[in-house]
Design an enzyme around this catalytic site. Structure first.
Site, mmCIF file in Angstrom:
data_model
loop_
_atom_site.group_PDB
_atom_site.id
_atom_site.type_symbol
_atom_site.label_atom_id
_atom_site.label_comp_id
_atom_site.label_asym_id
_atom_site.label_seq_id
_atom_site.Cartn_x
_atom_site.Cartn_y
_atom_site.Cartn_z
ATOM 1 C CD GLU A 159 0.087 1.099 3.183
ATOM 2 O OE1 GLU A 159 -0.320 2.163 2.692
ATOM 3 O OE2 GLU A 159 0.862 1.039 4.166
ATOM 4 C CG PHE A 160 2.425 2.779 -2.648
ATOM 5 C CD1 PHE A 160 3.734 2.628 -2.206
ATOM 6 C CD2 PHE A 160 1.949 1.887 -3.595
ATOM 7 C CE1 PHE A 160 4.552 1.616 -2.704
ATOM 8 C CE2 PHE A 160 2.752 0.873 -4.100
ATOM 9 C CZ PHE A 160 4.057 0.733 -3.659
ATOM 10 C CG LEU A 161 -3.316 3.413 1.363
ATOM 11 C CD1 LEU A 161 -4.351 2.694 2.226
ATOM 12 C CD2 LEU A 161 -3.950 3.938 0.090
ATOM 13 N NE ARG A 162 0.157 10.952 0.064
ATOM 14 C CZ ARG A 162 0.037 11.853 -0.889
ATOM 15 N NH1 ARG A 162 0.807 12.910 -0.891
ATOM 16 N NH2 ARG A 162 -0.862 11.704 -1.851
ATOM 17 C CG ASN A 216 7.295 3.970 2.906
ATOM 18 O OD1 ASN A 216 6.666 4.628 2.062
ATOM 19 N ND2 ASN A 216 6.698 3.364 3.904
ATOM 20 N N GLY A 261 11.895 20.607 7.541
ATOM 21 C CA GLY A 261 11.188 20.726 8.815
ATOM 22 C C GLY A 261 11.933 20.006 9.920
ATOM 23 C CB CYS A 268 5.153 4.379 7.307
ATOM 24 S SG CYS A 268 3.429 3.973 7.537
ATOM 25 C CE LYS A 328 0.368 12.045 7.142
ATOM 26 N NZ LYS A 328 0.512 11.588 5.790
HETATM 27 C C1 UGA Z 1 4.092 7.146 4.178
HETATM 28 C C2 UGA Z 1 4.152 7.142 2.649
HETATM 29 O O1 UGA Z 1 4.090 8.477 2.152
HETATM 30 C C3 UGA Z 1 3.009 6.321 2.056
HETATM 31 O O2 UGA Z 1 3.147 6.241 0.644
HETATM 32 C C4 UGA Z 1 3.067 4.907 2.649
HETATM 33 O O3 UGA Z 1 2.021 4.093 2.169
HETATM 34 C C5 UGA Z 1 2.964 5.008 4.164
HETATM 35 O O4 UGA Z 1 4.060 5.801 4.654
HETATM 36 C C6 UGA Z 1 3.042 3.602 4.714
HETATM 37 O O5 UGA Z 1 4.069 2.956 4.532
HETATM 38 O O6 UGA Z 1 2.028 3.113 5.244
HETATM 39 P P1 UGA Z 1 2.715 8.506 6.043
HETATM 40 O O7 UGA Z 1 3.654 7.901 7.031
HETATM 41 O O8 UGA Z 1 1.262 8.470 6.322
HETATM 42 O O9 UGA Z 1 2.905 7.830 4.581
HETATM 43 O O10 UGA Z 1 3.098 10.031 5.922
HETATM 44 P P2 UGA Z 1 3.864 10.999 4.894
HETATM 45 O O11 UGA Z 1 2.904 11.936 4.319
HETATM 46 O O12 UGA Z 1 4.687 10.219 3.956
HETATM 47 O O13 UGA Z 1 4.804 11.810 5.902
HETATM 48 C C7 UGA Z 1 5.811 11.148 6.668
HETATM 49 C C8 UGA Z 1 6.593 12.151 7.491
HETATM 50 O O14 UGA Z 1 7.397 12.961 6.649
HETATM 51 C C9 UGA Z 1 5.746 13.116 8.305
HETATM 52 O O15 UGA Z 1 6.319 13.247 9.588
HETATM 53 C C10 UGA Z 1 5.833 14.428 7.550
HETATM 54 O O16 UGA Z 1 5.682 15.539 8.377
HETATM 55 C C11 UGA Z 1 7.231 14.330 6.986
HETATM 56 N N1 UGA Z 1 7.430 15.130 5.762
HETATM 57 C C12 UGA Z 1 6.746 14.834 4.630
HETATM 58 C C13 UGA Z 1 8.358 16.168 5.762
HETATM 59 O O17 UGA Z 1 9.011 16.458 6.782
HETATM 60 N N2 UGA Z 1 8.552 16.899 4.610
HETATM 61 C C14 UGA Z 1 7.885 16.612 3.470
HETATM 62 O O18 UGA Z 1 8.116 17.303 2.447
HETATM 63 C C15 UGA Z 1 6.952 15.566 3.485
#
Ligand code: UGA
Length: 437
Positions: A159-162, A216, A261, A268, A328
């Site tokens: 899965e690639f769900l955020r 990831n 940040g 994940c 987040k």
């Molecule tokens: C991540 C992946 O993006 C999904 O594709 C994957 O399916 C999921 O893990 C998983 O393995 O289940 P997620 O952990 O929900 O999703 O969150 P993200 O949106 O990827 O953010 C992860 C972290 O990176 C957060 O702490 C966010 O604040 C940080 N982040 C994200 C940054 O610091 N800068 C960015 O530009 C983007």
């Protein structure tokens, strides 16, 4: 949205956590008949009474709607669910052990449970994030314990769900990856996902498993890279947001995941980066690049705290407001949230903390001690010597800073997500620090 001739399936999804629940509700929305199974009876009872354990935008409505349409039901009876289904997803947790390795005992338990229920051909699909070659083990386990020579296939469909955007990520995916060993498995999964009209990458099982960890880890690398560049920006007076924009418009690089940040957290990235380092080690490869990615991530939050300390001098007795607890925005998930690190360190220094998060307060109250939980941002900043912005929630974007200035003891904003503009806050008389600017 659905073409008339789309095939519908009976589906069981084992595990009603973040991922399991989202895919259950979404597959039901596509018209399949889904049984969402969990061995936690309490959770199943809650779900039956329409209480969703985690905050995920849109999920509650989707669950309600599909339960009403009789497309979705909840159960703790694995055997019945398996027998009623054509396709069975394994979506249980794979937490990290002390050494970074993924703990696959829940996956094994489910594989065993499936073996005991097997009465006709089933397609068993790994959804949980698992190390490469887990599919082989799942197959071996089912084959070993199944009663009789019943046909089945195992597939991997990462899965690639955020979190926070999981439903739209499911319904509008960039791609779907399916790792299969037989034509039958491939055609079943292609038919299941046909309504989404997304590109489908068909591979073998090991490759699909690896795609997930590599994806990831790559995203975490991208964030750590921009965070490392933010350090250079701070030393040279360059602006990280403009650097990211200038880089990201190159389509080979891409704009997303270049927001500097206080680092990545969640259930994940930290777990998967650790697991990938561990997997690589087992193959004899030392993935030093990823070790550094992890190191940069930890350094980032430490450095942020150092800068706050530089400004406030002594932290003992200082009033600090923290806005944002979740790792987040749009989730109440606190797992591996950088904010937890900040809270621990600040309490260690005997600062007085007032905290607020739009969704994560209930979860936070269960285990965070010695902080004052506030009703909103304005209550949190009352008397504060510093306001830390730790999570980029939409509602924090539009705060009334004129009002905040009157409430704080010293108007100092430490912006861990680059949510604000330094010139705007500067012109209102705030001392402002951001990341890499
Ligand atoms: C991540 C992946 O993006 C999904 O594709 C994957 O399916 C999921 O893990 C998983 O393995 O289940 P997620 O952990 O929900 O999703 O969150 P993200 O949106 O990827 O953010 C992860 C972290 O990176 C957060 O702490 C966010 O604040 C940080 N982040 C994200 C940054 O610091 N800068 C960015 O530009 C983007």
């Amino acid at each position: 949205m659905l073409a008339k001739n789309d095939t519908k399936f009976n589906v069981a999804v084992i595990g009603a956590g973040y991922v399991g629940l989202v895919i259950s509700a979404c597959l039901a929305k596509l018209g399949n008949k889904v049984i969402s199974v969990d061995n936690n009876r309490k959770k199943i009872e809650l779900l039956k009474s329409m209480k969703i354990p985690n905050y995920e935008p849109g999920l509650e409505n989707l669950v309600r709607e599909n339960v009403r349409r009789r497309k979705l039901e909840f159960s703790s009876d694995l055997k019945r669910a398996v027998r009623k289904s054509d396709i069975i997803f394994i979506a249980v947790g794979t937490p990290a052990k002390e050494n970074g390795e993924a703990d696959l005992s829940a996956v094994e338990r489910v594989a065993f449970g499936i073996s005991q229920a097997l009465d006709a051909y089933k397609l068993i699909v790994e959804k949980s994030t698992v190390p490469v070659r887990t599919g082989e083990k799942v197959k071996e386990t089912i084959r070993r314990y199944a009663k009789g020579d019943i046909e089945f296939d195992v597939a991997s469909n990462p899965e690639f769900l955020r979190e926070g955007r999981a439903i739209s990520d499911f319904l509008r995916p960039d791609r779907i990856v399916i790792g299969v060993e037989s034509k039958r498995a491939a055609s079943l999964l292609k038919a299941l996902y046909r309504p989404l009209k997304a590109p489908i990458v068909v591979t073998d099982i090991n490759t699909a498993e690896l795609i997930k960890h590599a994806s990831n880890s790559f995203l975490a690398t991208k964030i750590s890279f921009i965070n490392a560049v933010s350090m250079i920006c701070e030393k040279t007076g360059a602006n990280i947001e403009e650097v990211a924009l200038g880089m990201g418009l190159d389509r080979r690089i891409g704009k997303e995941f270049l927001a500097a940040g206080i680092g990545w957290g969640g259930s994940c990235f930290p777990k998967d980066v650790d697991a990938f380092i561990h997997i690589a080690k087992k193959t004899g490869y030392n993935f030093r690049l990823l070790e550094e990615v992890r190191h940069v991530n930890i350094f980032q939050r430490r450095h942020f705290l150092e800068r706050i300390k530089e400004e406030l001098w002594i932290l003992k007795g200082k009033n600090i407001a923290i806005l944002g607890l979740a790792f987040k925005p749009n989730t109440d998930d606190l797992r591996e949230s950088p904010t937890l690190y900040l809270i621990n360190e600040l309490l260690e220094e005997e600062a007085k903390l007032r905290v607020y998060d739009p969704q994560a307060m209930n979860k936070a109250k269960k285990f965070i001690r010695n902080v004052k939980f506030c009703r909103d941002s304005y209550e949190a900043v009352k008397g504060a010597d510093c306001m830390i912005l730790a999570t980029a929630w939409e509602e924090f974007k539009n705060l009334n800073f004129k009002k905040i200035k009157t409430l704080m003891r010293y108007p100092f904003v430490a912006d861990g997500r680059n949510l604000y503009s330094s010139s705007q806050l500067g012109s209102l008389g705030f001392k402002y620090i951001g990341i890499g600017k």
